[in-house]
Design a protein around this motif. Structure first.
Motif, short mmCIF file in Angstrom:
data_model
loop_
_atom_site.label_atom_id
_atom_site.label_comp_id
_atom_site.label_asym_id
_atom_site.label_seq_id
_atom_site.Cartn_x
_atom_site.Cartn_y
_atom_site.Cartn_z
N LEU A 1 37.42 94.10 83.49
CA LEU A 1 38.50 93.76 84.43
C LEU A 1 37.95 93.75 85.85
O LEU A 1 38.21 92.83 86.63
N THR B 1 37.52 86.88 93.14
CA THR B 1 37.74 87.02 94.59
C THR B 1 36.49 86.61 95.38
O THR B 1 36.58 86.33 96.57
N ALA C 1 43.46 81.46 93.78
CA ALA C 1 42.44 82.31 93.14
C ALA C 1 42.46 83.72 93.72
O ALA C 1 42.26 84.70 92.99
N MET C 2 42.69 83.84 95.03
CA MET C 2 42.74 85.17 95.65
C MET C 2 43.90 85.99 95.09
O MET C 2 43.76 87.19 94.83
N ILE D 1 45.28 85.71 92.09
CA ILE D 1 44.90 86.10 90.72
C ILE D 1 43.87 87.25 90.79
O ILE D 1 44.01 88.28 90.12
N GLY D 2 42.85 87.08 91.63
CA GLY D 2 41.79 88.08 91.73
C GLY D 2 42.30 89.43 92.20
O GLY D 2 41.89 90.47 91.68
N ILE D 3 43.20 89.42 93.19
CA ILE D 3 43.71 90.68 93.72
C ILE D 3 44.64 91.37 92.70
O ILE D 3 44.65 92.60 92.61
N LEU E 1 44.09 91.26 89.52
CA LEU E 1 43.12 91.90 88.62
C LEU E 1 42.54 93.18 89.25
O LEU E 1 42.38 94.19 88.57
N TRP E 2 42.24 93.16 90.58
CA TRP E 2 41.76 94.37 91.26
C TRP E 2 42.81 95.48 91.19
O TRP E 2 42.48 96.66 91.03
N LEU F 1 45.16 95.85 88.83
CA LEU F 1 45.18 96.35 87.45
C LEU F 1 43.96 97.26 87.21
O LEU F 1 44.07 98.29 86.52
N TYR F 2 42.83 96.90 87.79
CA TYR F 2 41.60 97.72 87.69
C TYR F 2 41.83 99.08 88.32
O TYR F 2 41.48 100.11 87.74
N ALA G 1 44.17 101.07 86.08
CA ALA G 1 43.45 101.52 84.87
C ALA G 1 42.53 102.69 85.19
O ALA G 1 42.37 103.60 84.38
N LYS G 2 41.92 102.66 86.38
CA LYS G 2 40.99 103.72 86.76
C LYS G 2 41.69 104.84 87.52
O LYS G 2 41.04 105.82 87.91
#
Lengths: 85, 85
Positions: free
Chosen positions: A8, A16, B43-44, B46-48, B50-51, B53-54, B57-58
């Protein structure tokens, strides 16, 4: 589960990072940067340099790789912003 | 030494997050987004996500906080890009 979380992070980093490619190409080609904030471009360059130093200090290759590419693209964007107002 | 590295990471996170504020304000006010790449804005976002969710998760609060604010600002930028072409 740890592996999935790492993937992920890699996906987030790749997206990004590559996101800046179409933005850099656009303003490099059109030479128009009116709607780009100078403060955004400047602060992003500073911030990404700090991320790069953070990656180097932590010896974290994905952070170093992603931020090296992002910095290169953001330097082009900042150059265009200053050059073609 | 570890502490100094952490501060570097926080500084980097704060700067690359707040950098999006002047950009969001600029295009929200001017309603002009011609020089912004739609692919970058999309894209930014979508990417953010994912960050974010990361970070969840962490269970990493700085990553969650930074990316929540960045996502909010990038949603405004993407909305403006789609709304005011």
């Amino acid at each position: 589960m740890i592996y999935q979380t790492e993937y992920l992070g890699y996906a987030a980093g790749i997206i990004t990072t590559l996101a800046f490619l179409p933005q850099a190409i656009r303003i490099f080609r059109t030479r128009r940067t009116r709607d780009i904030s100078l403060l955004w471009a400047f602060a992003m360059n500073i911030g990404i340099i700090l991320w790069l130093l953070y990656g180097i200090a932590k010896n974290d290759l994905p952070i170093i790789a992603a931020n090296s590419i992002t910095l290169m693209l953001l330097m082009i964007i900042l150059y265009c912003k200053v050059r073609y107002r």
